[in-house]
Design an enzyme around this catalytic site. Structure first.
Site, PDB file in Angstrom:
ATOM      1  CG  ASP A 336      -0.148   0.140   2.543  1.00 44.43           C
ATOM      2  OD1 ASP A 336       1.102   0.179   2.512  1.00 44.43           O
ATOM      3  OD2 ASP A 336      -0.782   0.222   3.609  1.00 44.43           O
ATOM      4  CG  ASP A 338       1.579   3.050   4.736  1.00 47.67           C
ATOM      5  OD1 ASP A 338       0.478   2.608   5.074  1.00 47.67           O
ATOM      6  OD2 ASP A 338       2.513   2.308   4.353  1.00 47.67           O
ATOM      7  CG  ASP A 425      -3.297   2.476   5.144  1.00 49.46           C
ATOM      8  OD1 ASP A 425      -4.367   2.198   4.572  1.00 49.46           O
ATOM      9  OD2 ASP A 425      -2.590   1.634   5.733  1.00 49.46           O
TER      10      ASP A 425
END
Ligand code: DCT
Ligand code: MG
Length: 501
Positions: A336, A338, A425
């Site tokens: 992902d 962040d 995120d």
């Protein structure tokens, strides 16, 4: 309640006359006389600790005499401390307890001298054997048991060993056997920090974090080229199935295990089983599985950063965006992306993430969002739960990234669909919590675990993503930068790219 700040602490430290000269008050524990080694501890900290101990009724001597029972040192490796002690000409050194600062801080917390245990002692190093008398010394002396005292780059010279140990760790994680899982993770993490490949079992003798199970696995690999224990796990149906199930966004070991016990073995079976109830996160996880199970590249992460930056800039021109997680540690790929978002000024981050989410939605590029409002409350710190998520305003997203937005994306990679779903995120801490949040979200997970463990066991402090709390003095220690936090912990600064533990 916890308004005492670092400046108060520093003021105390800067005034030796307040501390060192403070006379011994009532002596409660006559059987114990402490001597604090100034070497490496520093004069001001020594004065501060002397004062603290005396205020609790401990007898602290400024010189080493035969009345001293406990010699306390901080950050002094045995091979440096012992020659120094021997140079001091102490007659009864053999009868004294030579202990680490942990004994002292634990005694301060207990309000009495605690019994000296093996882990407190700074053992006198044994005389090095001559080369012909025993195995050669480990080429890696002084490797710390804590990842936060090691520098671990992405250049892992022991990947064969660490991959094997991580399979075992993961397998134990699946059955929620935390102890063995952490044991193997710690071992793998320590091996990742070594500056050269391990060639034989003799190389790693005496290194920390290597329990008998780990040593057996490594020995197997050296002798047979692979470990039968690891092979067994890799071919185990249960392990293989749980690995597939947990690769879905929103599916943890508990859910995976439940599905496995119902006889389900593939993702196709899960989606076609109408009796299975999926939550919102898992529905998105299955829907975008093809994309989000693929690694996100650095170029894709950079493209996401530009999008978020533009949108957040509409909320406030002062917002700053920092890449955290694996990309901050220099990784080329991640699962992902962040980010930490901050706005200067108290409370100025309120509403930031909902605004960003709204914007993404109105641009038609929001595929999934799970927004969590801030539950941060300074008066409820420090948090004693080790693995708990932090309380900052945050969101877990899946966004649509147009391939044309990715710099360097090759034409052939752009054929078919013109976008890719990417997990993102976002965390928006209050600006005065920035350093703690940045340190916490930069990872790696193993590095974070060891930072907290080090703080607790070696410094009697509690560290989490919000704050650093000194239990000896009952104060929060303030920090504007990550460097400040390392200084409070008495640690050398470790750069983000050296935190790939
Ligand atoms: N983190 C944390 N508390 C959690 C989860 C994560 O403090 N409950 C920290 C540790 C790493 C960082 O946040 C980012 O998490 P991940 O994205 O899961 O890890 P990563 O190192 O960025 O790995 P990847 O490159 O695969 O994304
Ligand atoms: Mg990440």
């Amino acid at each position: 309640m916890f308004q005492t700040t670092l400046s108060t602490l520093l003021r105390k430290r800067r005034q030796p006359e307040l501390t060192c000269a403070q006379p011994q008050k009532e002596m409660k524990f006559r059987e114990v006389t402490v001597y604090l080694v100034e070497r490496r501890m520093g004069k001001s900290r020594r004065n501060f600790l002397t004062s603290l101990a005396r205020s609790k009724g401990f007898c602290v001597d400024n010189t080493i005499s035969s009345t001293v029972t406990h010699i306390v040192a901080e950050d002094n490796p045995a091979h440096e401390l012992w020659p120094w002690l021997q140079e001091q000409g102490i007659t009864d050194l053999g009868k004294m307890n030579v202990v680490d600062i942990a004994w002292f801080t634990q005694s301060m917390r207990a309000g009495r001298p605690i019994p000296v245990e093996a882990q407190h002692r700074i053992q006198k190093p044994s005389v090095q054997p001559k080369p012909e008398a025993g195995p050669p010394d480990s080429p890696w002396l002084n490797v710390s048991q804590y990842a936060c005292q090691r520098r671990t780059t992405l250049n892992n010279r022991n990947k064969i060993l660490t991959d094997a140990l991580e399979v075992l760790a993961e397998n134990y994680e699946f059955i929620e056997s935390i102890g063995p899982c952490l044991g193997f993770r710690r071992a793998a993490s320590m091996l990742k920090s070594l500056p050269a490949p391990v060639r034989s079992i003799n190389d790693i003798e005496g290194l920390p974090c290597l329990g008998p199970e780990t040593m057996a696995v490594i020995q197997d690999i050296f002798e047979c080229g692979s470990s039968s224990k690891v092979e067994e796990v890799l071919t185990d149906e249960r392990y293989q199935t749980l690995k597939i199930f947990t690769s879905v966004f929103g599916v943890g070991p508990k859910t995976a295990e439940k599905w496995y016990r119902r006889g389900l073995r593939s993702l196709e079976q899960i989606v076609s089983d109408s009796s299975i109830h999926l939550n919102k996160m898992q529905i998105a996880g299955f829907k975008h599985y093809e994309d989000i199970s693929k690694p996100v590249s650095k170029a894709e992460a950079e493209a996401v950063r530009r999008i978020i930056e533009e949108i957040a800039g509409c909320f406030s021109p002062d917002v700053t965006i920092t890449v955290t997680g694996g990309f901050r540690r220099g990784k080329e790929f991640g699962h992902d992306v962040d980010f930490l978002l901050t706005v200067p000024g108290p409370g100025k981050e309120d509403g930031l993430l909902p605004a960003v989410i709204d914007h993404l939605r109105s641009q038609g590029i929001l595929l999934y969002s799970d927004f969590q409002e801030s539950t941060f409350d300074l008066t409820r710190l420090p948090c004693r739960r080790f693995e708990a998520m932090d309380h900052f305003q945050k969101c877990f997203l899946i966004v649509k990234l147009k391939k044309e937005q990715v710099v360097g994306q090759q034409a052939e990679q752009r054929c078919g669909r013109d976008w890719k779903a990417v997990r993102v995120d976002l965390v928006a801490p209050p600006v005065e919590r920035y350093a703690f949040a940045l340190l916490g979200w930069s990872g790696s997970t193993q590095f974070e675990r060891d930072l907290r463990r080090f703080a607790r066991l070696e410094r009697n402090m509690l560290l989490d993503n919000h704050a650093l709390f000194d239990k000896t003095t009952n104060t929060f220690l303030q920090a504007k930068t990550e460097e400040d936090i390392f200084i409070h912990l008495g640690l050398d600064y470790i750069e983000p790219w050296q935190r790939n533990a």
